[in-house]
Design a protein around this motif. Structure first.
Motif, PDB file in Angstrom:
ATOM      1  N   UNK A 120       4.950   2.726  14.044  1.00 45.28           N
ATOM      2  CA  UNK A 120       4.706   1.299  13.794  1.00 45.28           C
ATOM      3  C   UNK A 120       3.209   1.023  13.678  1.00 45.28           C
ATOM      4  N   UNK A 121       2.416   1.669  14.524  1.00 42.63           N
ATOM      5  CA  UNK A 121       0.955   1.508  14.456  1.00 42.63           C
ATOM      6  C   UNK A 121       0.456   1.969  13.092  1.00 42.63           C
ATOM      7  N   UNK A 122       0.900   3.149  12.668  1.00 36.02           N
ATOM      8  CA  UNK A 122       0.467   3.677  11.366  1.00 36.02           C
ATOM      9  C   UNK A 122       0.888   2.752  10.231  1.00 36.02           C
ATOM     10  N   UNK A 123       2.116   2.249  10.294  1.00 32.90           N
ATOM     11  CA  UNK A 123       2.614   1.348   9.259  1.00 32.90           C
ATOM     12  C   UNK A 123       1.772   0.070   9.206  1.00 32.90           C
ATOM     13  N   UNK A 124       1.467  -0.493  10.368  1.00 30.03           N
ATOM     14  CA  UNK A 124       0.631  -1.694  10.414  1.00 30.03           C
ATOM     15  C   UNK A 124      -0.768  -1.419   9.851  1.00 30.03           C
ATOM     16  N   UNK A 125      -1.350  -0.285  10.212  1.00 26.27           N
ATOM     17  CA  UNK A 125      -2.685   0.049   9.717  1.00 26.27           C
ATOM     18  C   UNK A 125      -2.708   0.185   8.199  1.00 26.27           C
ATOM     19  N   UNK A 126      -1.691   0.837   7.648  1.00 18.21           N
ATOM     20  CA  UNK A 126      -1.631   1.004   6.190  1.00 18.21           C
ATOM     21  C   UNK A 126      -1.425  -0.353   5.515  1.00 18.21           C
ATOM     22  N   UNK A 127      -0.543  -1.178   6.078  1.00 20.87           N
ATOM     23  CA  UNK A 127      -0.296  -2.508   5.505  1.00 20.87           C
ATOM     24  C   UNK A 127      -1.569  -3.359   5.550  1.00 20.87           C
ATOM     25  N   UNK A 128      -2.281  -3.299   6.650  1.00 16.72           N
ATOM     26  CA  UNK A 128      -3.525  -4.066   6.781  1.00 16.72           C
ATOM     27  C   UNK A 128      -4.573  -3.548   5.795  1.00 16.72           C
ATOM     28  N   UNK A 129      -4.659  -2.236   5.632  1.00 14.10           N
ATOM     29  CA  UNK A 129      -5.609  -1.654   4.682  1.00 14.10           C
ATOM     30  C   UNK A 129      -5.281  -2.059   3.248  1.00 14.10           C
ATOM     31  N   UNK A 130      -3.995  -2.259   2.947  1.00 14.49           N
ATOM     32  CA  UNK A 130      -3.604  -2.725   1.614  1.00 14.49           C
ATOM     33  C   UNK A 130      -4.122  -4.142   1.349  1.00 14.49           C
ATOM     34  N   UNK A 131      -4.239  -4.912   2.387  1.00  9.15           N
ATOM     35  CA  UNK A 131      -4.732  -6.287   2.261  1.00  9.15           C
ATOM     36  C   UNK A 131      -6.254  -6.292   2.170  1.00  9.15           C
ATOM     37  N   UNK A 132      -6.893  -5.519   3.070  1.00  7.60           N
ATOM     38  CA  UNK A 132      -8.359  -5.455   3.106  1.00  7.60           C
ATOM     39  C   UNK A 132      -8.746  -4.179   3.839  1.00  7.60           C
TER      40      UNK A 132
END
Length: 124
Positions: free
Chosen positions: A15-27
């Motif tokens: 879940x941490x990795x998924x959140x980090x990737x999703x956040x990186x997609x935004x900025x």
């Protein structure tokens, strides 16, 4: 841009990795720090670099998520930091669990990566 330093509190590394990737997609300039339990979370919250926003999973081992939310919202140091509750529960159940410490935002764990990105975009 708003919310550059993000604290992710979740015991599931996926879940941490998924959140980090999703956040990186935004900025991709946002800085994410993660904590897998209450002790790590409190240590991160008492560091020199306070987060601009916290994403908190309600289901942490050994602690009720609403208890940690209460500690965050009752501390003069961290009370004004926005908290996003992140859980497999729906928003209504998260609100009930988190009483009386109302979170700033709620995200139910989505069925797709794009839903997660869209939910985070609304917050950021």
């Amino acid at each position: 841009m708003l919310y550059q330093n993000i604290l992710l509190i979740d015991d599931d590394p996926d879940d941490i990795d998924l959140l980090k990737v999703a956040i990186a997609c935004i900025d991709n300039k946002k800085k994410c720090v993660s904590a897998g339990n209450r002790t790590e979370a409190l240590k991160a919250l008492h560091s020199n670099q306070l987060p601009d926003i916290i994403i908190l999973d309600l289901a942490l081992p050994g602690v009720i998520g609403s208890e940690l939310l209460g500690l965050i919202k009752n501390s003069s140091l961290t009370a004004k930091i926005p908290v996003v509750l992140y859980s497999s529960h729906n928003k209504e159940l998260m609100e009930e669990i988190a009483k009386p410490f109302i979170a700033d935002h709620y995200i139910s764990k989505p069925n797709s990566f794009q839903q997660l990105v869209d939910s985070l975009k609304k917050i950021f």
